[in-house]
Design a protein around this motif. Structure first.
Motif, short mmCIF file in Angstrom:
data_model
loop_
_atom_site.label_atom_id
_atom_site.label_comp_id
_atom_site.label_asym_id
_atom_site.label_seq_id
_atom_site.Cartn_x
_atom_site.Cartn_y
_atom_site.Cartn_z
N ILE A 158 9.93 1.80 13.93
CA ILE A 158 9.07 0.23 13.80
C ILE A 158 9.12 0.32 15.44
N GLY A 159 8.79 -0.50 16.31
CA GLY A 159 9.00 -0.37 17.32
C GLY A 159 9.28 -1.12 18.69
N ASN A 160 8.78 -1.05 19.72
CA ASN A 160 8.65 -1.88 20.98
C ASN A 160 7.40 -2.09 21.02
N ASP A 161 6.91 -0.84 21.39
CA ASP A 161 5.51 -1.13 21.90
C ASP A 161 4.44 -0.57 20.76
N CYS A 162 3.41 -0.25 20.54
CA CYS A 162 2.40 1.27 20.76
C CYS A 162 2.56 2.17 21.23
N SER A 163 2.43 3.70 20.55
CA SER A 163 2.06 4.50 21.34
C SER A 163 3.11 5.33 22.13
N LEU A 164 4.43 4.93 21.17
CA LEU A 164 5.51 5.23 21.41
C LEU A 164 6.60 6.36 21.09
N GLY A 165 5.92 6.81 20.12
CA GLY A 165 5.90 7.96 18.40
C GLY A 165 7.11 7.65 17.81
N LYS A 166 6.82 6.63 17.12
CA LYS A 166 6.49 6.58 15.54
C LYS A 166 6.34 7.52 14.79
N MET A 167 4.85 7.94 14.68
CA MET A 167 4.62 9.21 14.21
C MET A 167 5.46 10.10 14.10
N GLY A 198 -2.68 15.15 5.53
CA GLY A 198 -4.17 15.64 4.96
C GLY A 198 -4.52 14.28 4.32
N THR A 199 -3.60 13.35 3.62
CA THR A 199 -4.39 12.54 3.52
C THR A 199 -3.56 10.64 4.10
N GLY A 200 -3.44 9.25 3.49
CA GLY A 200 -3.12 8.25 4.18
C GLY A 200 -4.18 7.49 4.48
N ILE A 201 -4.00 6.42 4.42
CA ILE A 201 -4.66 4.95 4.99
C ILE A 201 -4.83 4.60 5.97
N PRO A 202 -5.65 4.30 6.70
CA PRO A 202 -5.48 3.79 8.40
C PRO A 202 -6.15 2.42 8.20
N ILE A 203 -4.31 2.33 8.75
CA ILE A 203 -4.06 0.59 8.40
C ILE A 203 -4.22 -0.22 9.25
N ASP A 204 -4.77 -0.05 10.46
CA ASP A 204 -5.18 -0.75 11.55
C ASP A 204 -7.05 -1.33 11.10
N LEU A 229 9.44 9.01 4.62
CA LEU A 229 9.03 8.00 6.07
C LEU A 229 8.18 7.69 6.29
N ILE A 230 7.33 6.70 6.54
CA ILE A 230 6.33 6.01 6.54
C ILE A 230 6.48 5.38 8.09
N GLU A 231 5.12 6.09 8.21
CA GLU A 231 4.69 5.87 9.44
C GLU A 231 4.68 4.87 9.72
N GLY A 232 5.04 3.88 11.34
CA GLY A 232 5.30 2.86 12.09
C GLY A 232 3.64 2.42 12.83
N GLN A 233 2.79 1.60 12.96
CA GLN A 233 2.19 0.74 14.04
C GLN A 233 2.75 -0.22 14.67
N PHE A 241 -1.12 -6.49 17.94
CA PHE A 241 -1.70 -4.96 16.66
C PHE A 241 -0.48 -5.99 16.05
N SER A 242 0.52 -6.72 16.06
CA SER A 242 1.61 -7.79 15.68
C SER A 242 1.06 -7.61 14.09
N ALA A 243 0.15 -7.93 13.58
CA ALA A 243 0.12 -8.25 11.96
C ALA A 243 -0.23 -6.83 11.22
N VAL A 244 -0.38 -5.57 11.51
CA VAL A 244 -0.63 -4.71 11.14
C VAL A 244 1.05 -4.25 10.66
N THR A 245 1.37 -4.52 11.67
CA THR A 245 3.29 -3.77 11.96
C THR A 245 3.74 -5.00 10.75
N LEU A 246 3.34 -6.27 10.69
CA LEU A 246 3.83 -6.81 9.84
C LEU A 246 3.88 -6.79 8.03
N GLY A 247 2.07 -6.49 8.27
CA GLY A 247 1.85 -5.73 6.53
C GLY A 247 2.51 -4.43 6.83
N LEU A 248 2.62 -3.45 7.74
CA LEU A 248 3.30 -2.42 7.12
C LEU A 248 4.94 -2.77 6.66
#
Length: 352
Positions: A158-167, A198-204, A229-233, A241-248
């Motif tokens: 999880i993080g304090n913004d998007c696009s900063l290295g969670k994956m 190769g697989t996953g769910i596009p949560i956004d 390890l579960i990728e954050g968004q 984007f906070s709704a996606v973050t909380l849902g995850l």
């Protein structure tokens, strides 16, 4: 389908080969470099892909940048950019059409779907090309507050913004655990992660009511590992984007969190002038929100120090370590070992 089946991939970045826009291509080169045979960019044809995209790695040396798509060398073209708005660049129409006409599959993670272009669909039907929109999904199940396998330790970035290295943090910790002979899995929730895994769910791109259910389903499907390890968004404080973050967070019900941040980034990406709240505030909030669903604690910090010099990065990580009393590292500069250690410690605390 499993995108790992493609082993001769051309990354399409034509006209957009920059670190900001071509992050999908850059990470595919880092994590699936053995499957990449070329980058397509007419502006840089004849160059080395690693040089053009700023990847200094022997593993990527010698991958050429081409102007055209060669049918005999390529089994799929992957769209390698993630531009704001997620639109396909008009200048790509002829390149994508050429790939389809040659029977080459085209894989895209953008919000604008390949399958919505009727001329491409018709051409694909004639040639046998497959048009794969990674974000397209029909997931329609709510969460059930499922009981997860207690033998699988769930770690969420999880993080304090998007696009900063969670994956990247998740992938590097996974590799670090595997180097120590632990069975570690990765659950992808974004376009680039799905293309790598190769697989996953596009949560956004999941309908809001079903985000928690999608995260829960993805986690259940990958819990056959000692550690997952579960990728954050996004972030809990991001106005977009906070709704996606909380849902995850609630859907995957993590046992431990790794908090990601970028020193030097003070404002929310995509919203000029909107300040990012203090780290302590967001860390405490993340732990509190996670514990509404399942007992969880913060086990480490991943600092993206790409804006800092080596000396500045070392000083900042030491500061964060002392302030928060947690292990801190930049998984690129330092490797993930201190975070791997933290995951192993938490795993050892699990009931046997």
């Amino acid at each position: 389908m499993d995108l790992r089946k493609y082993q001769r991939i051309a990354l399409l970045t034509d006209g957009f080969s920059t670190p900001f826009l071509a992050k999908t291509a850059i990470n595919l080169l880092r994590y699936r470099g053995d499957d990449v045979v070329a980058v397509i960019d007419r502006d840089h044809a004849g160059s080395d892909a690693g040089t053009v995209l700023g990847i200094d790695s022997p593993a990527n040396a010698g991958i050429p940048v081409l102007a055209m798509i060669d049918q005999h060398d390529i089994d799929a073209v992957f769209v390698g950019i993630a531009p704001p708005g997620g639109k396909l660049p008009p200048r790509w129409d002829d390149l994508i059409a050429a790939a389809i006409d040659q029977g080459i599959d085209v894989v895209s993670g953008l919000h604008e779907f390949l399958c919505n272009r009727s001329e491409w669909v018709s051409a694909a039907e004639r040639s046998g090309s497959r048009l794969i929109d990674v974000r397209k999904n029909d997931f329609r199940s709510v969460a059930t507050c499922a009981a997860f396998d207690e033998n699988c330790l769930r770690i969420h970035a999880i993080g304090n913004d998007c696009s900063l290295g969670k994956m990247v943090t998740c992938l590097e910790i996974q590799k670090g655990l595997q180097r120590r002979d632990l069975d570690a899995g990765f659950a992808a929730t974004g376009q680039t992660g799905i293309m790598i895994a190769g697989t996953g769910i596009p949560i956004d791109c999941v309908v809001a009511d079903f985000v928690n259910g999608a995260a829960e389903s993805l986690t259940l499907a990958h819990q056959n590992h000692d550690v997952l390890l579960i990728e954050g968004q996004g972030s809990l404080s991001h106005p977009m984007f906070s709704a996606v973050t909380l849902g995850l967070l609630h859907g995957c019900a993590p046992d431990g969190l790794v908090f990601c941040y970028q020193p030097g980034r003070d404002f929310v990406k995509g919203l000029d002038g909107v300040a990012i709240p203090p780290l302590r505030t967001l860390m405490d909030l993340s732990v509190a929100m996670a514990n509404l669903r399942h007992p969880c604690r913060l086990i480490g910090i991943a600092a993206n120090t790409s804006l800092l010099s080596d000396a500045e990065a070392e000083s900042e990580m030491q500061r964060a370590c002392e302030e928060f009393d947690l292990p801190v590292c930049d998984v690129y500069r330092n490797g993930p070992d201190v975070l791997v250690d933290a995951v192993i410690r938490l795993k050892q605390e699990q009931p046997s």
